[in-house]
Scaffold this motif. Structure first.
Motif, PDB file in Angstrom:
ATOM      1  N   CYS A 100       1.034  -1.176  -0.101  1.00 14.23           N
ATOM      2  CA  CYS A 100       0.013  -0.128  -0.065  1.00 14.23           C
ATOM      3  C   CYS A 100       0.937   1.167   0.034  1.00 14.23           C
ATOM      4  CB  CYS A 100      -0.939   0.027   1.344  1.00 14.23           C
ATOM      5  SG  CYS A 100      -1.866   1.618   1.542  1.00 14.23           S
ATOM      6  N   GLU A 101       1.141   1.647  -1.105  1.00 11.19           N
ATOM      7  CA  GLU A 101       2.267   2.629  -1.311  1.00 11.19           C
ATOM      8  C   GLU A 101       1.782   4.001  -1.802  1.00 11.19           C
ATOM      9  OE1 GLU A 101       5.394   1.062  -3.723  1.00 11.19           O
ATOM     10  OE2 GLU A 101       6.002  -0.154  -2.202  1.00 11.19           O
ATOM     11  N   ARG A 102       2.792   4.952  -1.516  1.00 10.94           N
ATOM     12  CA  ARG A 102       2.713   6.435  -2.014  1.00 10.94           C
ATOM     13  C   ARG A 102       1.304   6.838  -1.682  1.00 10.94           C
ATOM     14  NH1 ARG A 102       7.081   8.205  -4.687  1.00 10.94           N
ATOM     15  NH2 ARG A 102       8.610   6.622  -4.580  1.00 10.94           N
ATOM     16  N   PRO A 103       0.572   6.948  -0.420  1.00 10.77           N
ATOM     17  CA  PRO A 103      -0.624   7.371  -0.421  1.00 10.77           C
ATOM     18  C   PRO A 103      -0.706   9.083  -0.395  1.00 10.77           C
ATOM     19  CG  PRO A 103       0.314   6.601   1.759  1.00 10.77           C
ATOM     20  CD  PRO A 103       1.161   6.244   0.656  1.00 10.77           C
ATOM     21  N   PRO A 124       3.283 -10.747  -6.211  1.00 10.32           N
ATOM     22  CA  PRO A 124       3.859 -10.588  -7.330  1.00 10.32           C
ATOM     23  C   PRO A 124       3.727  -9.218  -8.449  1.00 10.32           C
ATOM     24  CG  PRO A 124       2.065 -12.268  -7.838  1.00 10.32           C
ATOM     25  CD  PRO A 124       2.082 -11.246  -6.091  1.00 10.32           C
ATOM     26  N   TYR A 125       3.239  -8.337  -7.766  1.00  3.92           N
ATOM     27  CA  TYR A 125       3.198  -7.099  -8.444  1.00  3.92           C
ATOM     28  C   TYR A 125       2.339  -6.859  -9.537  1.00  3.92           C
ATOM     29  CZ  TYR A 125       5.574  -2.921  -6.471  1.00  3.92           C
ATOM     30  OH  TYR A 125       6.097  -1.734  -5.713  1.00  3.92           O
ATOM     31  N   ALA A 126       1.248  -7.612  -9.534  1.00  2.10           N
ATOM     32  CA  ALA A 126       0.262  -7.796 -10.733  1.00  2.10           C
ATOM     33  C   ALA A 126      -1.083  -7.157 -10.774  1.00  2.10           C
ATOM     34  CB  ALA A 126       0.216  -9.252 -11.198  1.00  2.10           C
ATOM     35  N   ARG A 173       0.603   2.284 -10.561  1.00  2.00           N
ATOM     36  CA  ARG A 173       1.758   2.180  -9.640  1.00  2.00           C
ATOM     37  C   ARG A 173       1.851   3.474  -8.769  1.00  2.00           C
ATOM     38  NH1 ARG A 173       3.998  -2.133 -12.795  1.00  2.00           N
ATOM     39  NH2 ARG A 173       2.757  -4.463 -12.041  1.00  2.00           N
ATOM     40  N   ASP A 174       3.204   3.889  -9.138  1.00  2.00           N
ATOM     41  CA  ASP A 174       3.666   5.247  -8.397  1.00  2.00           C
ATOM     42  C   ASP A 174       2.630   6.327  -8.826  1.00  2.00           C
ATOM     43  OD1 ASP A 174       5.837   3.810  -7.484  1.00  2.00           O
ATOM     44  OD2 ASP A 174       7.224   5.269  -8.031  1.00  2.00           O
ATOM     45  N   MET A 175       2.241   7.096  -7.845  1.00  2.00           N
ATOM     46  CA  MET A 175       1.178   8.016  -8.099  1.00  2.00           C
ATOM     47  C   MET A 175       1.233   9.033  -7.231  1.00  2.00           C
ATOM     48  SD  MET A 175      -1.846   6.802  -5.500  1.00  2.00           S
ATOM     49  CE  MET A 175      -2.134   8.576  -5.083  1.00  2.00           C
ATOM     50  N   ARG A 228       8.788   6.465 -16.121  1.00  2.00           N
ATOM     51  CA  ARG A 228       9.102   7.430 -15.003  1.00  2.00           C
ATOM     52  C   ARG A 228       8.312   6.989 -13.718  1.00  2.00           C
ATOM     53  NH1 ARG A 228      13.425   9.559 -15.988  1.00  2.00           N
ATOM     54  NH2 ARG A 228      12.984  11.064 -14.107  1.00  2.00           N
ATOM     55  N   GLU A 229       8.786   7.288 -12.552  1.00  2.00           N
ATOM     56  CA  GLU A 229       8.218   6.963 -11.518  1.00  2.00           C
ATOM     57  C   GLU A 229       8.191   8.296 -10.348  1.00  2.00           C
ATOM     58  OE1 GLU A 229      10.125   3.513  -9.688  1.00  2.00           O
ATOM     59  OE2 GLU A 229       8.538   2.376 -10.311  1.00  2.00           O
ATOM     60  N   GLY A 230       7.603   7.922  -9.350  1.00  2.00           N
ATOM     61  CA  GLY A 230       7.714   9.075  -8.211  1.00  2.00           C
ATOM     62  C   GLY A 230       7.301  10.513  -8.777  1.00  2.00           C
ATOM     63  N   THR A 248      14.106   2.473 -11.180  1.00  2.00           N
ATOM     64  CA  THR A 248      15.301   1.531 -10.763  1.00  2.00           C
ATOM     65  C   THR A 248      15.070   0.972  -9.324  1.00  2.00           C
ATOM     66  OG1 THR A 248      16.550   3.405 -10.029  1.00  2.00           O
ATOM     67  CG2 THR A 248      16.937   2.677 -12.288  1.00  2.00           C
ATOM     68  N   GLY A 249      13.687   0.501  -9.292  1.00  2.00           N
ATOM     69  CA  GLY A 249      13.442  -0.101  -7.675  1.00  2.00           C
ATOM     70  C   GLY A 249      13.706   0.942  -6.623  1.00  2.00           C
ATOM     71  N   TRP A 250      14.697   0.465  -5.531  1.00  2.00           N
ATOM     72  CA  TRP A 250      14.667   1.159  -4.388  1.00  2.00           C
ATOM     73  C   TRP A 250      16.194   2.063  -4.648  1.00  2.00           C
ATOM     74  CZ3 TRP A 250      10.656   1.546  -1.650  1.00  2.00           C
ATOM     75  CH2 TRP A 250       9.968   0.245  -1.580  1.00  2.00           C
ATOM     76  N   LYS A 251      16.898   1.767  -5.744  1.00  2.00           N
ATOM     77  CA  LYS A 251      17.989   2.327  -6.237  1.00  2.00           C
ATOM     78  C   LYS A 251      17.823   3.773  -6.678  1.00  2.00           C
ATOM     79  CE  LYS A 251      20.949  -0.927  -8.131  1.00  2.00           C
ATOM     80  NZ  LYS A 251      20.904  -1.210  -9.431  1.00  2.00           N
ATOM     81  N   SER A 285      17.972  10.247  -3.491  1.00  2.00           N
ATOM     82  CA  SER A 285      16.649  10.237  -3.041  1.00  2.00           C
ATOM     83  C   SER A 285      15.766  10.262  -4.370  1.00  2.00           C
ATOM     84  CB  SER A 285      16.451  11.242  -2.354  1.00  2.00           C
ATOM     85  OG  SER A 285      16.354  12.637  -3.122  1.00  2.00           O
ATOM     86  N   GLN A 286      14.575   9.845  -4.065  1.00  2.00           N
ATOM     87  CA  GLN A 286      13.475   9.801  -5.013  1.00  2.00           C
ATOM     88  C   GLN A 286      12.229  10.713  -4.796  1.00  2.00           C
ATOM     89  OE1 GLN A 286      11.480   5.830  -5.447  1.00  2.00           O
ATOM     90  NE2 GLN A 286      11.111   6.100  -7.406  1.00  2.00           N
ATOM     91  N   SER A 287      11.941  11.471  -5.713  1.00  2.00           N
ATOM     92  CA  SER A 287      10.744  12.277  -5.306  1.00  2.00           C
ATOM     93  C   SER A 287       9.428  11.759  -5.101  1.00  2.00           C
ATOM     94  CB  SER A 287      10.500  13.239  -6.822  1.00  2.00           C
ATOM     95  OG  SER A 287      10.194  12.197  -8.021  1.00  2.00           O
ATOM     96  N   ARG A 307      15.018   8.949   0.805  1.00  2.00           N
ATOM     97  CA  ARG A 307      16.183   8.366   0.437  1.00  2.00           C
ATOM     98  C   ARG A 307      15.911   6.693   0.973  1.00  2.00           C
ATOM     99  NH1 ARG A 307      21.662  11.285   2.846  1.00  2.00           N
ATOM    100  NH2 ARG A 307      21.379  12.525   0.634  1.00  2.00           N
ATOM    101  N   TRP A 308      15.638   6.011   0.032  1.00  2.00           N
ATOM    102  CA  TRP A 308      15.437   4.660   0.544  1.00  2.00           C
ATOM    103  C   TRP A 308      16.650   3.956   1.231  1.00  2.00           C
ATOM    104  CZ3 TRP A 308      10.145   4.411   0.774  1.00  2.00           C
ATOM    105  CH2 TRP A 308       9.566   4.923  -0.260  1.00  2.00           C
ATOM    106  N   ASN A 309      16.110   3.088   2.090  1.00  2.00           N
ATOM    107  CA  ASN A 309      17.418   2.235   2.577  1.00  2.00           C
ATOM    108  C   ASN A 309      16.788   0.799   2.414  1.00  2.00           C
ATOM    109  OD1 ASN A 309      19.120   0.460   4.075  1.00  2.00           O
ATOM    110  ND2 ASN A 309      19.279   1.994   5.916  1.00  2.00           N
TER     111      ASN A 309
END
Ligand code: DGJ
Length: 346
Positions: A100-103, A124-126, A173-175, A228-230, A248-251, A285-287, A307-309
């Motif tokens: 449950c991401e990016r609320p 499985p992210y489907a 996905r990213d929203m 593009r994401e974020g 690029t995932g968490w990178k 970091s990622q926006s 800044r994901w870890n």
């Protein structure tokens, strides 16, 4: 005398606890001294109070806790208000090993409801769908209304599509959400399995897309096949701006921003706003959001990023950086170890 001493001590402690500057990348404790857990977050300003919603990753990756909400009057000192949407508030598929991401939350003046949108996915992210939850109060509890994919569009579906976009619509996905000055709201999201960004106008209640969905009129594909994401949109002087990251995932990766006269496009990609050391990773970091800075300057904003870890997601940090929109739509994002509101008076 004793009373005076305790009052002075209390005042001292209080003063010590008050943050007066942003420290990008540092641990950011809430008013109880615990690290803020609001990743992939966004801000709602309602009646003079800022609310920060985000993923609570106390237990690591996936939706093991829920969406947390914090409140603040100064954007520096945040009080934890609890879980706006606990993990059990969404269908089982999206708990524990689901996400449950990016609320993000908007307030709907007409219905007087707070509306939360989020990216829901299974292991499985489907499923890759938009979840919508509604509340009478900014701090929740939010009531889950359902999940779906807002737009069905034949972009030339892949033959073997594990996300089943032909039948269900483009993945979600990213929203982010954006409320325009005219009261109309939009969702920005990575669709077509993260290849293309969609911008979709919402219905009057903000609980789904405006119907019927008509390409070019109520929604549009933007940054087609750019991966593009974020997405982090904002508006300045009648123009729309959109920060985004690569995929690029968490990178961390290089950011980019785009500008448009019309929210449904065409959008012109301007390139990477970051300058200086570590610009190529957006300062690691990622926006996630762009917030108009409080104060008189209308050209002043805060870039909010994660800044994901990946080894320890609960220890992911926040990178908030100030910027101004310069003539010619120019944006320069610069690193600062520490900054306060005086940056905008220079
Ligand atoms: C990148 C996204 O931007 C994040 O929100 C998260 O979904 C990660 N991918 C997971 O790898």
């Amino acid at each position: 005398m004793r009373i005076l001493i305790s009052v002075l001590l209390a005042a001292g402690l209080w003063a010590q606890g008050q943050r007066t500057a942003f420290e990008p990348g540092a641990v950011w404790p809430d008013t109880d001294g615990k690290p803020i857990q609001a990743h992939g977050g966004g801000i709602l300003l309602h009646q003079g109070v800022y609310y920060w919603y985000g993923e609570d990753k106390t237990l690591g990756n996936f939706n093991r806790t829920g969406v947390a909400v914090y409140s603040s009057k100064d954007l520096l000192n945040w009080k934890r208000e609890g879980l706006a949407l606990p993990k059990d508030g969404v269908p089982e598929l999206f708990r524990e090993s689901g996400v449950c991401e990016r609320p993000k939350v908007l307030y709907n003046k007409r219905t007087k409801k707070f509306v939360m949108w989020m990216h829901l996915d299974d292991q499985p992210y489907a499923v890759a769908s938009a979840g919508v939850a509604v509340s009478d109060r900014a701090v929740g509890p939010f009531h889950f209304e359902g999940y779906s994919r807002p737009v069905k569009f034949d972009f030339g579906y892949p033959e073997k599509d594990r996300t089943n976009q032909k039948e269900l619509g483009g993945t979600y996905r990213d929203m982010n959400l954006f409320l325009d000055d005219d009261g109309r709201a939009y969702a920005f999201y990575s669709s077509e399995d993260n290849w293309t960004m969609y911008v979709v106008r919402l219905n009057a209640e903000f609980t789904g897309p405006e119907l019927p969905v008509v390409q070019g009129k109520t929604w549009q594909r933007i940054m087609v096949k750019d991966q593009r994401e974020g997405p982090a949109p904002f508006k300045y002087k009648g123009k729309y701006y959109l920060f985004s990251s690569a995929c690029t995932g968490w990178k961390p990766n290089r950011a980019s921003y785009a500008v448009a006269e019309n929210i449904l496009g065409p959008w012109t990609v301007k390139g990477d706003p970051s300058v200086g050391p570590e610009a190529e990773t957006t300062f690691r970091s990622q926006s996630t959001y762009v917030l108009p800075a409080p104060g008189k300057r209308k050209d002043a904003f805060i870039f909010m990023a994660d800044r994901w870890n990946p080894e320890k997601l609960q220890d992911s940090r926040y990178v908030w950086l100030p910027f101004v929109v310069q003539p010619g739509d120019k944006i320069e994002l610069k690193w600062a170890d520490r900054w306060d509101w005086s940056v905008f008076s220079k």
